[in-house]
Design a protein around this motif. Structure first.
Motif, PDB file in Angstrom:
ATOM      1  N   PRO A 135       0.804  -1.227   0.000  1.00  8.80           N
ATOM      2  CA  PRO A 135       0.000   0.000   0.000  1.00  8.80           C
ATOM      3  C   PRO A 135       0.834   1.272   0.000  1.00  8.80           C
ATOM      4  O   PRO A 135       2.021   1.287   0.345  1.00  8.80           O
ATOM      5  N   THR A 136       0.157   2.352  -0.369  1.00  6.50           N
ATOM      6  CA  THR A 136       0.716   3.695  -0.289  1.00  6.50           C
ATOM      7  C   THR A 136      -0.065   4.474   0.765  1.00  6.50           C
ATOM      8  O   THR A 136      -1.293   4.555   0.691  1.00  6.50           O
ATOM      9  N   LEU A 137       0.639   5.023   1.747  1.00  6.97           N
ATOM     10  CA  LEU A 137       0.023   5.888   2.750  1.00  6.97           C
ATOM     11  C   LEU A 137       0.381   7.325   2.400  1.00  6.97           C
ATOM     12  O   LEU A 137       1.558   7.688   2.373  1.00  6.97           O
ATOM     13  N   GLU A 138      -0.624   8.125   2.129  1.00  9.57           N
ATOM     14  CA  GLU A 138      -0.355   9.531   1.871  1.00  9.57           C
ATOM     15  C   GLU A 138      -0.064  10.253   3.182  1.00  9.57           C
ATOM     16  O   GLU A 138      -0.147   9.672   4.261  1.00  9.57           O
ATOM     17  N   SER A 139       0.278  11.522   3.108  1.00 15.05           N
ATOM     18  CA  SER A 139       0.753  12.251   4.281  1.00 15.05           C
ATOM     19  C   SER A 139      -0.303  12.311   5.383  1.00 15.05           C
ATOM     20  O   SER A 139      -1.500  12.403   5.127  1.00 15.05           O
ATOM     21  N   GLY A 140       0.180  12.217   6.634  1.00 12.58           N
ATOM     22  CA  GLY A 140      -0.684  12.384   7.794  1.00 12.58           C
ATOM     23  C   GLY A 140      -1.526  11.197   8.168  1.00 12.58           C
ATOM     24  O   GLY A 140      -2.393  11.302   9.038  1.00 12.58           O
ATOM     25  N   VAL A 141      -1.298  10.038   7.569  1.00  9.97           N
ATOM     26  CA  VAL A 141      -2.097   8.843   7.882  1.00  9.97           C
ATOM     27  C   VAL A 141      -1.682   8.289   9.245  1.00  9.97           C
ATOM     28  O   VAL A 141      -0.499   8.276   9.600  1.00  9.97           O
ATOM     29  N   GLY A 158      -4.435  12.075   5.561  1.00 10.22           N
ATOM     30  CA  GLY A 158      -5.140  12.316   6.812  1.00 10.22           C
ATOM     31  C   GLY A 158      -6.087  11.216   7.244  1.00 10.22           C
ATOM     32  O   GLY A 158      -6.810  11.384   8.226  1.00 10.22           O
ATOM     33  N   ALA A 159      -6.091  10.074   6.565  1.00 10.80           N
ATOM     34  CA  ALA A 159      -6.984   8.979   6.941  1.00 10.80           C
ATOM     35  C   ALA A 159      -6.485   8.307   8.219  1.00 10.80           C
ATOM     36  O   ALA A 159      -5.313   8.403   8.583  1.00 10.80           O
ATOM     37  N   LYS A 160      -7.387   7.587   8.890  1.00 11.59           N
ATOM     38  CA  LYS A 160      -7.047   6.869  10.116  1.00 11.59           C
ATOM     39  C   LYS A 160      -7.483   5.414   9.982  1.00 11.59           C
ATOM     40  O   LYS A 160      -8.600   5.141   9.535  1.00 11.59           O
ATOM     41  N   ILE A 161      -6.609   4.518  10.382  1.00  9.95           N
ATOM     42  CA  ILE A 161      -6.913   3.085  10.385  1.00  9.95           C
ATOM     43  C   ILE A 161      -6.977   2.637  11.831  1.00  9.95           C
ATOM     44  O   ILE A 161      -5.990   2.736  12.570  1.00  9.95           O
ATOM     45  N   GLY A 162      -8.131   2.167  12.275  1.00  4.37           N
ATOM     46  CA  GLY A 162      -8.302   1.755  13.664  1.00  4.37           C
ATOM     47  C   GLY A 162      -7.483   0.524  14.006  1.00  4.37           C
ATOM     48  O   GLY A 162      -7.123  -0.278  13.143  1.00  4.37           O
TER      49      GLY A 162
END
Length: 264
Positions: A135-141, A158-162
Motif C-alpha cells: 500500500p501507499t500511505l499519503e501524508s498524515g495517515v 489524513g486517513a485513520k486506520i483503527g
C-alpha cells in the motif's frame, strides 16, 4: 559548505541526513508525551532507530548494493523488532511508535508525517515480481496497533486506520476505517477555524466514533418497532369494524431499549 560521505563513485550529503534527523526527533517529541528530550529519542526509541537504519539501507538499495541493503535491514530488525524492506519509501517525520512487530513491504510508500503503531503490517497480496504489491500511505495517515493494510492501493491523506483493522481496499482522504474487513465509518471535515489541519488521534481512534454496522442495526430495530406499532393499530381498527381475524399466538413485544443496548 557541504560535507559528503564517500564510497567509490558514490557521494551522500551529510547535511541532508542531519536535517532529517532533527525533523524526526522534533516530530516524535511533539506526538509522544513520554518523550522527554532528543537524547531519549535517539537512545530509547526503536522506531527512530529503525527509520534511521532504513535510510542507510534504502540508499544502498537504490545504488545497486542489494545485499548490503538487505543486511542492514536484517540488523535493524534484530535490534528494533521492526522490519522495513530497503526498497520501501519512507517520507519525512514518520513516527513508528513502540514499533515491535511492524512489517513494511518492498513496494510500500509511507508519506510525510505518518504515524504507525506496533504490530502493523503494510503487506502485499500479489506474488508478481516488480508490481506494486504494497500500500501507499499519503501524508498524515495514522495506522493503529495491529492493523493490517494489504494490497497495492492508496490510503488517502489524513486517513485513520483503527487498531486491529484489516484494510483490503482504498481509504479516501480524511476517512476512518475500522473492522475486519475494514469499512469506512465517517469522513472528517475541517472546521473553518482549523483550516486543513488534521487533529492527531492516537491509535487511529477518535471521539464519538460510530460503527456503521451498529448504525444500520439501530435503524433496522427502529423500523421493526415502527412496523409492530402499525400492525397493532391496524388490528385494533379491523376489530372495531367488526371483522374477526384469526387469533395468533401471543408473543413478547420488542423492547427497543434492551435490543439497542445489546448492539452497543
Amino acid at each position: 559548505m557541504h560535507y559528503y560521505c564517500r564510497f567509490p563513485n558514490i557521494e551522500f550529503p551529510l547535511f541532508m541526513l542531519f536535517s532529517q534527523l532533527r525533523e524526526d526527533i522534533a516530530s516524535i517529541i511533539q506526538r509522544d508525551p513520554a518523550a522527554r528530550n532528543a537524547w531519549d529519542v535517539i537512545t530509547c526509541y526503536p522506531g527512530f532507530q529503525a527509520i534511521l537504519m532504513h535510510r542507510w539501507a534504502n540508499w544502498c538499495w537504490k545504488r545497486g548494493l542489494k545485499w548490503l541493503a538487505r543486511f542492514i535491514s536484517h540488523v535493524a530488525r534484530v535490534l528494533t523488532g521492526i522490519e522495513i524492506h530497503p526498497g520501501a519509501t519512507i517520507g519525512r517525520r514518520v513516527f513508528i511508535d513502540h514499533g515491535f512487530g511492524v512489517v513494511i513491504g518492498e513496494t510500500a510508500e509511507v508519506g510525510d508525517d505518518c504515524t504507525i503503531y506496533q504490530g502493523v503490517t503494510l503487506g502485499g497480496t500479489s506474488l508478481t515480481r516488480g508490481a506494486k504489491r504494497h500500500p501507499t500511505l499519503e501524508s498524515g495517515v495514522i495506522v493503529g496497533a495491529g492493523a493490517k493494510v494489504l494490497g497495492g492501493f492508496t490510503v488517502g491523506q489524513g486517513a485513520k486506520i483503527g487498531s486491529n483493522s484489516v484494510v483490503l481496499k482504498p481509504v479516501p482522504a480524511g476517512c476512518t476505517a475500522v473492522g475486519n474487513p475494514a469499512h469506512i465509518i465517517r469522513k472528517e471535515t475541517a472546521s473553518a477555524d482549523s483550516g486543513s489541519a488534521q487533529l492527531f488521534a492516537a491509535y487511529g481512534v477518535t471521539q464519538s466514533i460510530d460503527d456503521p454496522v451498529a448504525k444500520v442495526l439501530h435503524k433496522l430495530i427502529d423500523h421493526a418497532v415502527s412496523q409492530q406499532e402499525q400492525i397493532e393499530k391496524l388490528t385494533a381498527l379491523i376489530e372495531q369494524a367488526g371483522i374477526r381475524c384469526e387469533e395468533m399466538p401471543a408473543c413478547e413485544k420488542l423492547n427497543i431499549d434492551q435490543i439497542n443496548s445489546l448492539v452497543d
